[in-house]
Design a protein around this motif. Structure first.
Motif, mmCIF file in Angstrom:
data_model
loop_
_atom_site.group_PDB
_atom_site.id
_atom_site.type_symbol
_atom_site.label_atom_id
_atom_site.label_comp_id
_atom_site.label_asym_id
_atom_site.label_seq_id
_atom_site.Cartn_x
_atom_site.Cartn_y
_atom_site.Cartn_z
ATOM 1 N N THR A 1 -38.845 3.635 -112.546
ATOM 2 C CA THR A 1 -37.979 2.456 -112.541
ATOM 3 C C THR A 1 -36.547 2.875 -112.249
ATOM 4 O OG1 THR A 1 -39.393 1.445 -114.220
ATOM 5 C CG2 THR A 1 -37.200 0.494 -113.919
ATOM 6 N N HIS B 1 -35.062 -12.428 -113.223
ATOM 7 C CA HIS B 1 -34.239 -11.312 -112.754
ATOM 8 C C HIS B 1 -34.475 -11.047 -111.267
ATOM 9 C CE1 HIS B 1 -32.473 -7.256 -112.596
ATOM 10 N NE2 HIS B 1 -33.586 -6.897 -111.965
ATOM 11 N N LEU B 2 -35.749 -11.063 -110.860
ATOM 12 C CA LEU B 2 -36.059 -10.822 -109.447
ATOM 13 C C LEU B 2 -35.467 -11.914 -108.567
ATOM 14 C CD1 LEU B 2 -39.804 -9.665 -109.694
ATOM 15 C CD2 LEU B 2 -37.806 -8.246 -109.227
ATOM 16 N N SER C 1 -31.703 -11.250 -108.413
ATOM 17 C CA SER C 1 -31.302 -10.072 -107.635
ATOM 18 C C SER C 1 -31.666 -10.197 -106.164
ATOM 19 C CB SER C 1 -31.938 -8.800 -108.225
ATOM 20 O OG SER C 1 -33.342 -8.856 -108.126
ATOM 21 N N ALA C 2 -32.541 -11.133 -105.828
ATOM 22 C CA ALA C 2 -32.912 -11.325 -104.424
ATOM 23 C C ALA C 2 -31.731 -11.757 -103.584
ATOM 24 C CB ALA C 2 -34.019 -12.373 -104.310
ATOM 25 N N VAL D 1 -40.486 1.066 -120.228
ATOM 26 C CA VAL D 1 -39.096 1.320 -119.828
ATOM 27 C C VAL D 1 -38.323 0.010 -119.658
ATOM 28 C CG1 VAL D 1 -37.604 2.347 -118.068
ATOM 29 C CG2 VAL D 1 -39.778 3.446 -118.657
ATOM 30 N N ARG E 1 -34.519 -5.822 -95.632
ATOM 31 C CA ARG E 1 -33.686 -6.872 -95.044
ATOM 32 C C ARG E 1 -33.413 -6.539 -93.582
ATOM 33 N NH1 ARG E 1 -30.559 -9.548 -99.092
ATOM 34 N NH2 ARG E 1 -31.959 -9.902 -100.863
ATOM 35 N N THR F 1 -45.538 -3.691 -113.542
ATOM 36 C CA THR F 1 -44.404 -4.544 -113.905
ATOM 37 C C THR F 1 -44.902 -5.849 -114.521
ATOM 38 O OG1 THR F 1 -44.366 -5.438 -111.658
ATOM 39 C CG2 THR F 1 -42.900 -3.599 -112.123
ATOM 40 N N TYR G 1 -38.350 -11.346 -116.301
ATOM 41 C CA TYR G 1 -38.362 -10.458 -115.130
ATOM 42 C C TYR G 1 -38.424 -11.270 -113.838
ATOM 43 C CZ TYR G 1 -39.395 -6.501 -112.098
ATOM 44 O OH TYR G 1 -39.343 -5.565 -111.102
ATOM 45 N N GLU H 1 -35.653 -3.407 -120.507
ATOM 46 C CA GLU H 1 -35.809 -4.732 -121.124
ATOM 47 C C GLU H 1 -36.957 -5.521 -120.531
ATOM 48 O OE1 GLU H 1 -31.896 -6.142 -118.805
ATOM 49 O OE2 GLU H 1 -32.817 -7.775 -119.916
ATOM 50 N N PHE H 2 -37.372 -5.169 -119.314
ATOM 51 C CA PHE H 2 -38.482 -5.894 -118.700
ATOM 52 C C PHE H 2 -39.817 -5.170 -118.902
ATOM 53 C CE2 PHE H 2 -34.775 -7.076 -115.949
ATOM 54 C CZ PHE H 2 -34.565 -8.303 -116.569
ATOM 55 N N VAL I 1 -33.725 -11.822 -95.355
ATOM 56 C CA VAL I 1 -34.891 -11.056 -95.784
ATOM 57 C C VAL I 1 -35.862 -10.919 -94.619
ATOM 58 C CG1 VAL I 1 -34.691 -11.815 -98.168
ATOM 59 C CG2 VAL I 1 -36.113 -13.116 -96.581
ATOM 60 N N HIS J 1 -41.228 -2.293 -118.082
ATOM 61 C CA HIS J 1 -42.000 -1.654 -117.020
ATOM 62 C C HIS J 1 -42.889 -0.577 -117.654
ATOM 63 C CE1 HIS J 1 -39.484 -3.718 -114.197
ATOM 64 N NE2 HIS J 1 -38.388 -3.077 -114.582
ATOM 65 N N LYS K 1 -47.575 -8.697 -113.240
ATOM 66 C CA LYS K 1 -48.588 -8.184 -112.326
ATOM 67 C C LYS K 1 -49.949 -8.127 -113.022
ATOM 68 C CE LYS K 1 -46.523 -7.292 -108.389
ATOM 69 N NZ LYS K 1 -46.940 -7.972 -107.155
ATOM 70 N N TYR L 1 -33.159 -1.357 -99.891
ATOM 71 C CA TYR L 1 -32.381 -0.937 -101.053
ATOM 72 C C TYR L 1 -33.141 -1.275 -102.329
ATOM 73 C CZ TYR L 1 -31.314 -5.884 -101.394
ATOM 74 O OH TYR L 1 -31.430 -7.235 -101.508
ATOM 75 N N ARG M 1 -36.343 -3.496 -101.506
ATOM 76 C CA ARG M 1 -36.264 -4.754 -100.761
ATOM 77 C C ARG M 1 -35.897 -4.452 -99.307
ATOM 78 N NH1 ARG M 1 -35.664 -9.227 -104.243
ATOM 79 N NH2 ARG M 1 -35.379 -8.666 -106.427
ATOM 80 N N THR N 1 -32.439 -2.294 -106.450
ATOM 81 C CA THR N 1 -31.429 -2.810 -107.366
ATOM 82 C C THR N 1 -31.717 -2.328 -108.782
ATOM 83 O OG1 THR N 1 -32.680 -4.832 -107.745
ATOM 84 C CG2 THR N 1 -31.126 -4.860 -105.925
ATOM 85 N N ASN O 1 -32.801 -1.732 -112.523
ATOM 86 C CA ASN O 1 -33.885 -2.203 -113.386
ATOM 87 C C ASN O 1 -35.072 -2.754 -112.605
ATOM 88 O OD1 ASN O 1 -34.950 -2.412 -115.911
ATOM 89 N ND2 ASN O 1 -33.764 -4.180 -116.553
ATOM 90 N N GLU O 2 -35.262 -2.272 -111.388
ATOM 91 C CA GLU O 2 -36.391 -2.735 -110.586
ATOM 92 C C GLU O 2 -37.216 -1.555 -110.082
ATOM 93 O OE1 GLU O 2 -35.542 -5.659 -107.619
ATOM 94 O OE2 GLU O 2 -34.530 -6.993 -109.039
ATOM 95 N N THR O 3 -38.354 -1.886 -109.517
ATOM 96 C CA THR O 3 -39.303 -0.854 -109.090
ATOM 97 C C THR O 3 -39.718 -1.045 -107.637
ATOM 98 O OG1 THR O 3 -41.208 -2.155 -109.805
ATOM 99 C CG2 THR O 3 -40.201 -0.723 -111.449
ATOM 100 N N GLN O 4 -38.926 -1.764 -106.878
ATOM 101 C CA GLN O 4 -39.285 -2.053 -105.489
ATOM 102 C C GLN O 4 -38.084 -1.830 -104.571
ATOM 103 O OE1 GLN O 4 -40.060 -6.226 -104.900
ATOM 104 N NE2 GLN O 4 -38.326 -6.869 -106.146
#
Lengths: 84, 204
Positions: B136, A77-78, A81-82, A15, B174, A46, A74, A17-18, B184, A20, A49, B163, B172, B165, B167-170
């Protein structure tokens, strides 16, 4: 009349672009080859990993799609987005 | 003996609808099937008295209020997932005394809930996140979703939020101070015996 439990990874999806790798594991209860019931469990591998504990099929897919470029993208990206 | 009704003018089968009788087509009760590529159309309700309505082709579904993709329920799934907690993307030596997650996906909306309890938070450090989600989060623009949460064994100031974001699978984690400052959560915010329950809905 024999009841058996059959566990399969019946859906593996790559799934986004990264890349998954979404894995659906199906647990079915069978009676003489006829499915009586089933349930699903899911997990995602992911990029970046460790996938050494995954099935051979998932390992092969991860090895193919989790290239160094994808892993780096990825991770970037992380990091980006952090701060969101 | 098979019976064939050819498609000539006026061909087909018409039940007598001029009487008050309940005209009925009786299909075999011993496991027979009604097979065809026709598009049945009913003006009354369609009822399945037992068994399921099975849509066997991926991407096809139940169109409600329109026939476009946005009106079609084309996916449903329920199952389990295994929640995990990470600090900085790792959880070295972390031990869970219990954990379980459940999910339901209706169309593109995933609702996932979970509970987990630690017996050892391990040695990893960095930003805290809940991982192991079943799907995802979609990469659609500004596709952020927030979770609801209840926990024990955490220190924070003044509110914990979580939350996901695009294209992510986690999820986060805060902390947000009353001043509005957001930082964080890290390993030192968690006790070795903390536990947490959370629910999040997001677009897959």
């Amino acid at each position: 009349m024999a009841l058996t439990k059959v566990i399969t990874q019946d859906k593996i999806e790559v799934v986004g672009e990264f890349k998954h790798v979404q894995v659906r594991t199906k647990t079915a209860v069978m009676e003489d080859g006829v499915e009586l019931s089933n349930g699903f469990s899911r997990h995602i591998v992911t990029a970046g990993k460790d996938y050494s504990a995954e099935s051979a099929e998932v390992q092969a897919i991860c090895a193919a799609v989790h290239t160094d470029a994808v892993v780096a993208a990825y991770a970037a990206h992380l990091d980006a987005s952090a701060s969101e | 003996m098979p019976i064939t009704i050819k498609n000539s003018a006026g061909g087909g089968v018409t039940l007598d609808s001029t009487t008050s009788n309940n005209e009925t087509v009786n299909l075999p009760t011993g496991g027979g099937t009604l097979v065809g590529t026709a598009t049945p159309s009913f003006t009354g309700n369609a009822t399945i008295t037992s068994g399921n309505l099975v849509i066997a082709t991926a991407g096809k579904g139940l169109a409600v209020g329109g026939t476009g993709a946005a009106n079609t329920l084309d996916d449903y799934e329920e199952g389990t997932w295994t929640p995990s907690l990470e600090f900085g993307g790792n959880n070295v030596s972390m031990t869970f005394s219990s954990r379980q997650g459940y999910y339901t996906k209706i169309g593109n909306l995933v609702t996932a809930n979970c509970y987990f309890a630690l017996s050892d938070k391990g040695s990893s450090n960095g930003a805290a996140s809940i991982v192991g989600l079943p799907f995802t989060n979609s990469n659609a623009g500004l596709n952020y979703s927030a979770m609801s949460i209840v926990f024990n064994g955490m220190s924070f100031a003044d509110m914990v939020v979580g939350y996901i974001t695009p294209n992510e699978t986690q999820v986060r984690l805060r902390e947000v101070a009353n001043s509005g400052a957001q930082t964080v959560l890290v390993q030192s915010n968690f006790s070795n015996s903390m536990d947490m329950m959370m629910t999040i809905s997001y677009r897959a």
